[in-house]
Design a protein around this motif. Sequence first.
Motif, mmCIF file in Angstrom:
data_model
loop_
_atom_site.group_PDB
_atom_site.id
_atom_site.type_symbol
_atom_site.label_atom_id
_atom_site.label_comp_id
_atom_site.label_asym_id
_atom_site.label_seq_id
_atom_site.Cartn_x
_atom_site.Cartn_y
_atom_site.Cartn_z
ATOM 1 N N SER A 89 5.551 -1.578 -4.984
ATOM 2 C CA SER A 89 5.942 -0.551 -5.945
ATOM 3 C C SER A 89 7.121 0.277 -5.456
ATOM 4 O O SER A 89 7.757 0.968 -6.255
ATOM 5 C CB SER A 89 4.757 0.368 -6.259
ATOM 6 N N VAL A 90 7.429 0.231 -4.163
ATOM 7 C CA VAL A 90 8.549 1.019 -3.643
ATOM 8 C C VAL A 90 9.740 0.156 -3.240
ATOM 9 O O VAL A 90 10.784 0.693 -2.873
ATOM 10 C CB VAL A 90 8.107 1.876 -2.431
ATOM 11 N N VAL A 91 9.600 -1.166 -3.310
ATOM 12 C CA VAL A 91 10.668 -2.079 -2.924
ATOM 13 C C VAL A 91 11.141 -2.832 -4.155
ATOM 14 O O VAL A 91 10.336 -3.212 -5.013
ATOM 15 C CB VAL A 91 10.173 -3.067 -1.838
ATOM 16 N N SER A 92 12.434 -3.045 -4.271
ATOM 17 C CA SER A 92 12.974 -3.774 -5.411
ATOM 18 C C SER A 92 12.580 -5.247 -5.336
ATOM 19 O O SER A 92 12.271 -5.780 -4.270
ATOM 20 C CB SER A 92 14.497 -3.636 -5.457
ATOM 21 N N THR A 93 12.629 -5.913 -6.487
ATOM 22 C CA THR A 93 12.108 -7.271 -6.588
ATOM 23 C C THR A 93 12.866 -8.266 -5.725
ATOM 24 O O THR A 93 12.271 -9.229 -5.240
ATOM 25 C CB THR A 93 12.160 -7.735 -8.053
ATOM 26 N N PRO A 143 5.535 6.453 -4.308
ATOM 27 C CA PRO A 143 6.301 5.568 -5.206
ATOM 28 C C PRO A 143 6.804 6.334 -6.414
ATOM 29 O O PRO A 143 6.120 7.217 -6.942
ATOM 30 C CB PRO A 143 5.282 4.490 -5.596
ATOM 31 N N GLN A 144 8.013 5.984 -6.859
ATOM 32 C CA GLN A 144 8.618 6.650 -8.006
ATOM 33 C C GLN A 144 8.259 5.986 -9.327
ATOM 34 O O GLN A 144 8.520 6.530 -10.385
ATOM 35 C CB GLN A 144 10.146 6.665 -7.852
ATOM 36 N N ARG A 145 7.694 4.800 -9.269
ATOM 37 C CA ARG A 145 7.296 4.104 -10.488
ATOM 38 C C ARG A 145 6.021 3.331 -10.210
ATOM 39 O O ARG A 145 5.681 3.046 -9.068
ATOM 40 C CB ARG A 145 8.378 3.134 -10.948
#
Length: 198
Positions: A24-28, A88-90
Motif C-alpha cells: 500500500s505504500v510502494v508503487s506497483t 499509508p496515504q491510500r
Amino acid sequence: MQLVEFFYGMVTATEVAYYAYIYSVVSTQHYQRVTSYCRSVTLVAATVAAVLGQLLVSLADVSYFYLNAISLASVSLAFLCAFFLPMPQRSMFFHGKDAPETVPGPGKGLAVGAACRAPSCQEERSPDPAARAPSPQPQAGSARPHRHGLSVLLQLGRDLRDCYGSRRLLCWSLWWALATAGFNQVLNYVQVLWDLRA
C-alpha cells in the motif's frame, strides 16, 4: 507447545498484514523488487539466527533460556520499530482511482487498473482500455447500505478475477503455498525432535 503455536499463528497473521502494508505504500512498478527484498531478508535472518543458536548451544553451552530471551528482545524491538513506519496515504483495496496507472515496461507502458495490486499482476491485461478502467464509484450518500455492500463484493470479485487471471501470479501463489507448507512441516517436526532429544 500450545502457547508457542498460538503466538506463532499470531505472528503469521501479522506477517500478512505487514506485506499488505508494504504494497500500500510502494508503487506497483516496485512490487516485485520489494517482495524479493523482504523475503530475502526474512529468510537470511531466519537462517543466521538458527545457525547462530545452534552454535551457541553446541559450542558455547548457552542455555535455552538465554536463546528465548534473545528472541523475545528481537521481536520486541521489531514490534517497537513498526510504530515508526509511515502511514499509508491510500488503501490497497477499494480506493477507486479515476484512471489506471501506467507502469513502464520494456518498450511501452503497461496500464494497471486500480483494482489489482498484487505482485506480478501487471501482465496479461486485456488490450481493451475500457475493460481495464475501474468501475464508477457510487456517490456518497446516494446509495443504500446494502447497495454499497453489493458494489464492494462485485469489485472484490473483479479484483480476484483480474489478479488471478495472471499465470505468473498463479505459479507464484502455488509455489508460496507449497513452500510455506513444507516449512511448517519441518518446523513442527523439529519441535517434536527437540522434545525427544531433551
